[in-house]
Design a protein around this motif. Structure first.
Motif, PDB file in Angstrom:
ATOM      1  N   ALA A   1      11.277  -9.090  10.766  1.00 49.21           N
ATOM      2  CA  ALA A   1      11.905  -8.564  11.945  1.00 49.21           C
ATOM      3  C   ALA A   1      12.437  -7.211  11.654  1.00 49.21           C
ATOM      4  O   ALA A   1      12.685  -6.750  10.691  1.00 49.21           O
ATOM      5  N   ALA A   2      12.314  -6.378  12.745  1.00 51.53           N
ATOM      6  CA  ALA A   2      12.617  -4.860  12.615  1.00 51.53           C
ATOM      7  C   ALA A   2      14.094  -4.689  11.990  1.00 51.53           C
ATOM      8  O   ALA A   2      14.198  -3.933  11.268  1.00 51.53           O
ATOM      9  N   SER A   3      15.054  -5.626  12.317  1.00 49.34           N
ATOM     10  CA  SER A   3      16.293  -5.472  11.703  1.00 49.34           C
ATOM     11  C   SER A   3      16.358  -5.829  10.341  1.00 49.34           C
ATOM     12  O   SER A   3      17.400  -5.432   9.776  1.00 49.34           O
ATOM     13  N   ALA A   4      15.520  -6.201   9.778  1.00 52.68           N
ATOM     14  CA  ALA A   4      15.490  -6.537   8.159  1.00 52.68           C
ATOM     15  C   ALA A   4      14.734  -5.597   7.561  1.00 52.68           C
ATOM     16  O   ALA A   4      14.909  -5.447   6.190  1.00 52.68           O
ATOM     17  N   LEU A   5      13.934  -4.582   8.300  1.00 54.32           N
ATOM     18  CA  LEU A   5      13.191  -3.615   7.753  1.00 54.32           C
ATOM     19  C   LEU A   5      13.948  -2.775   6.693  1.00 54.32           C
ATOM     20  O   LEU A   5      13.680  -2.250   5.667  1.00 54.32           O
ATOM     21  N   PRO A   6      15.127  -2.001   7.202  1.00 53.96           N
ATOM     22  CA  PRO A   6      15.749  -1.153   6.445  1.00 53.96           C
ATOM     23  C   PRO A   6      16.219  -1.850   5.046  1.00 53.96           C
ATOM     24  O   PRO A   6      16.119  -1.195   3.991  1.00 53.96           O
ATOM     25  N   SER A   7      16.723  -2.997   5.056  1.00 52.47           N
ATOM     26  CA  SER A   7      17.228  -3.640   3.600  1.00 52.47           C
ATOM     27  C   SER A   7      15.943  -4.048   2.861  1.00 52.47           C
ATOM     28  O   SER A   7      16.031  -3.661   1.607  1.00 52.47           O
ATOM     29  N   TYR A   8      15.088  -4.434   3.377  1.00 46.61           N
ATOM     30  CA  TYR A   8      13.601  -4.340   2.544  1.00 46.61           C
ATOM     31  C   TYR A   8      13.150  -3.176   1.936  1.00 46.61           C
ATOM     32  O   TYR A   8      12.964  -3.183   0.850  1.00 46.61           O
ATOM     33  N   LEU A   9      13.283  -1.906   2.976  1.00 40.83           N
ATOM     34  CA  LEU A   9      12.881  -0.873   2.109  1.00 40.83           C
ATOM     35  C   LEU A   9      13.938  -0.398   1.226  1.00 40.83           C
ATOM     36  O   LEU A   9      13.678   0.265   0.061  1.00 40.83           O
ATOM     37  N   SER A  10      15.287  -0.528   1.445  1.00 43.05           N
ATOM     38  CA  SER A  10      16.270  -0.326   0.385  1.00 43.05           C
ATOM     39  C   SER A  10      15.716  -0.957  -0.900  1.00 43.05           C
ATOM     40  O   SER A  10      15.972  -0.458  -2.092  1.00 43.05           O
ATOM     41  N   GLY A  11      15.629  -2.267  -0.864  1.00 43.96           N
ATOM     42  CA  GLY A  11      14.956  -3.032  -2.077  1.00 43.96           C
ATOM     43  C   GLY A  11      13.870  -2.419  -2.632  1.00 43.96           C
ATOM     44  O   GLY A  11      14.012  -2.395  -4.004  1.00 43.96           O
ATOM     45  N   LEU A  12      12.948  -2.190  -1.966  1.00 39.56           N
ATOM     46  CA  LEU A  12      11.994  -1.280  -2.662  1.00 39.56           C
ATOM     47  C   LEU A  12      12.103  -0.292  -3.187  1.00 39.56           C
ATOM     48  O   LEU A  12      11.566   0.267  -4.619  1.00 39.56           O
ATOM     49  N   VAL A  13      12.910   0.913  -3.008  1.00 36.03           N
ATOM     50  CA  VAL A  13      13.291   2.093  -3.690  1.00 36.03           C
ATOM     51  C   VAL A  13      14.091   1.694  -4.833  1.00 36.03           C
ATOM     52  O   VAL A  13      14.099   2.283  -5.752  1.00 36.03           O
ATOM     53  N   ILE A  14      15.420   0.771  -4.493  1.00 35.30           N
ATOM     54  CA  ILE A  14      16.056   0.322  -5.638  1.00 35.30           C
ATOM     55  C   ILE A  14      15.437  -0.583  -6.870  1.00 35.30           C
ATOM     56  O   ILE A  14      15.421  -0.137  -7.883  1.00 35.30           O
ATOM     57  N   GLY A  15      14.418  -1.360  -6.461  1.00 34.34           N
ATOM     58  CA  GLY A  15      13.662  -1.923  -7.355  1.00 34.34           C
ATOM     59  C   GLY A  15      12.773  -0.988  -8.123  1.00 34.34           C
ATOM     60  O   GLY A  15      12.649  -1.236  -9.368  1.00 34.34           O
ATOM     61  N   GLU A  16      12.147   0.037  -7.528  1.00 37.12           N
ATOM     62  CA  GLU A  16      11.107   1.090  -8.342  1.00 37.12           C
ATOM     63  C   GLU A  16      12.260   1.672  -9.195  1.00 37.12           C
ATOM     64  O   GLU A  16      11.680   2.080 -10.409  1.00 37.12           O
ATOM     65  N   GLU A  17      13.158   2.111  -9.127  1.00 36.17           N
ATOM     66  CA  GLU A  17      14.455   2.692  -9.914  1.00 36.17           C
ATOM     67  C   GLU A  17      14.522   1.668 -11.099  1.00 36.17           C
ATOM     68  O   GLU A  17      14.386   2.236 -12.359  1.00 36.17           O
ATOM     69  N   LEU A  18      14.467   0.504 -10.883  1.00 40.62           N
ATOM     70  CA  LEU A  18      15.189  -0.341 -11.897  1.00 40.62           C
ATOM     71  C   LEU A  18      13.906  -0.605 -12.751  1.00 40.62           C
ATOM     72  O   LEU A  18      14.075  -0.991 -13.999  1.00 40.62           O
ATOM     73  N   LYS A  19      12.798  -0.755 -12.218  1.00 41.92           N
ATOM     74  CA  LYS A  19      11.562  -1.015 -13.133  1.00 41.92           C
ATOM     75  C   LYS A  19      11.221  -0.025 -14.012  1.00 41.92           C
ATOM     76  O   LYS A  19      10.521  -0.127 -14.877  1.00 41.92           O
ATOM     77  N   SER A  20      11.599   1.372 -13.590  1.00 38.69           N
ATOM     78  CA  SER A  20      11.555   2.369 -14.784  1.00 38.69           C
ATOM     79  C   SER A  20      12.514   2.229 -15.920  1.00 38.69           C
ATOM     80  O   SER A  20      12.378   3.155 -16.726  1.00 38.69           O
ATOM     81  N   GLN A  21      13.472   1.708 -15.949  1.00 40.20           N
ATOM     82  CA  GLN A  21      14.838   1.614 -17.003  1.00 40.20           C
ATOM     83  C   GLN A  21      14.185   0.351 -18.014  1.00 40.20           C
ATOM     84  O   GLN A  21      13.474  -0.341 -17.822  1.00 40.20           O
TER      85      GLN A  21
END
Length: 293
Positions: A222-242
């Motif tokens: 749903a469109a309403s879930a997309l901002p949270s999904y995107l937030s998870g993508l960028v934070i997950g990318e950060e964590l993957k690099s640690q």
């Protein structure tokens, strides 16, 4: 030193606290008077208007944050890592000798490229005091997140990640923004977890970010879930690099809503969290002041 005035003077905000000898805030104040609102030469007048009544004879004021930048009250040169309380105290930039000083930020050089922080060092030292730690791995989430290693009460390593800024760019100014509601809906924990998991398993953000569009195109989110999904993508990318060994705790410091997201994301890696609030800044400034006694 019986009491000090602790000030956190950032780009967009100004806050201060009157602290007792134990670092407890007797009174706190906050103003929309970040350094960008202060005219050239106007820092002494602004400080006096906001905190002058606290500056009784014998009172020391320590200021952290962007007040020590080139655009601030007076530039406080960066203190090179490794650095602890003593190194920071030795490089205070005194605006008025014995009365008002600016805490320097920290710098580090890696492969010929410098990295810096200004203001976060005070929060880090405060967290060490509050949690009784000599060694720690810390993250300070935000527009530019900081990952920090502390050994024997010294900051020995840190790195900056533009996670919050990249989220804002993608959320507001990319093709992905057209698929999301204009206002941010409530946090969707399931969508956020899905984003973190996809980032951890994927080849990189330049690839995984496009999934925000395709999940919408195929009506799988749903469109309403997309901002949270995107937030998870960028934070997950950060964590993957640690380098984050399972079971070893990370200290997470910052705004409550954001630190909660990092705690949720770190749980996928089996990494426990210790969370520290805004009071760490005051405790850190008190600890620096105590080295001057």
């Amino acid at each position: 030193m019986s009491r000090i005035v602790a000030v956190d003077w950032g780009t967009s905000s100004l806050r201060g606290a009157l602290l007792d000898s134990d670092g407890k805030a007797l009174e706190e104040r906050s103003f929309a008077r970040g350094i960008l609102t202060v005219p050239t030469g106007g820092f002494p007048e602004t400080f006096e208007a906001c905190f002058g009544d606290w500056m009784t004879p014998g009172t020391l004021c320590l200021i952290s944050g962007m007040a020590g930048s080139k655009q601030g009250w007076r530039e406080a040169p960066y203190c090179a890592c490794p650095a602890g309380f003593d190194a920071i105290a030795a490089q205070l930039e005194w605006v008025e000798a014995g009365r008002i000083a600016i805490v320097p930020g920290l710098s580090i050089e890696r492969s010929g490229v410098p990295d810096v922080m200004r203001g976060e060092e005070t929060q880090i030292f405060g967290a060490l005091q509050l949690l009784g730690l000599d060694n720690a791995r810390l993250v300070l989430p935000g527009t530019h997140s900081k990952w920090v290693t502390v050994s024997d009460r010294k900051v020995t390593d840190f790195s900056t990640w533009m996670t919050g800024e990249f989220y804002a760019l993608l959320r507001q100014h990319s093709l992905l923004a057209r698929m999301m509601p204009e206002a941010d809906p409530a946090h969707d924990a399931a969508a956020f977890d899905q984003g973190v998991a996809h980032a951890l398993a994927g080849p990189g953000l330049l690839n995984t970010a496009f999934s925000t569009r395709t999940l919408s195109l195929f009506n799988r989110m749903a469109a309403s879930a997309l901002p949270s999904y995107l937030s998870g993508l960028v934070i997950g990318e950060e964590l993957k690099s640690q380098t984050l060994p399972r079971g070893e705790p990370v200290v997470v410091m910052g705004a409550e809503a954001l630190t909660a997201r990092y705690e949720q994301a770190l749980a996928q890696l089996g990494v426990p969290v210790q969370r520290v609030g805004a009071g760490a800044t005051w405790r850190g400034l008190r600890a620096i002041a105590d080295t001057l006694s």
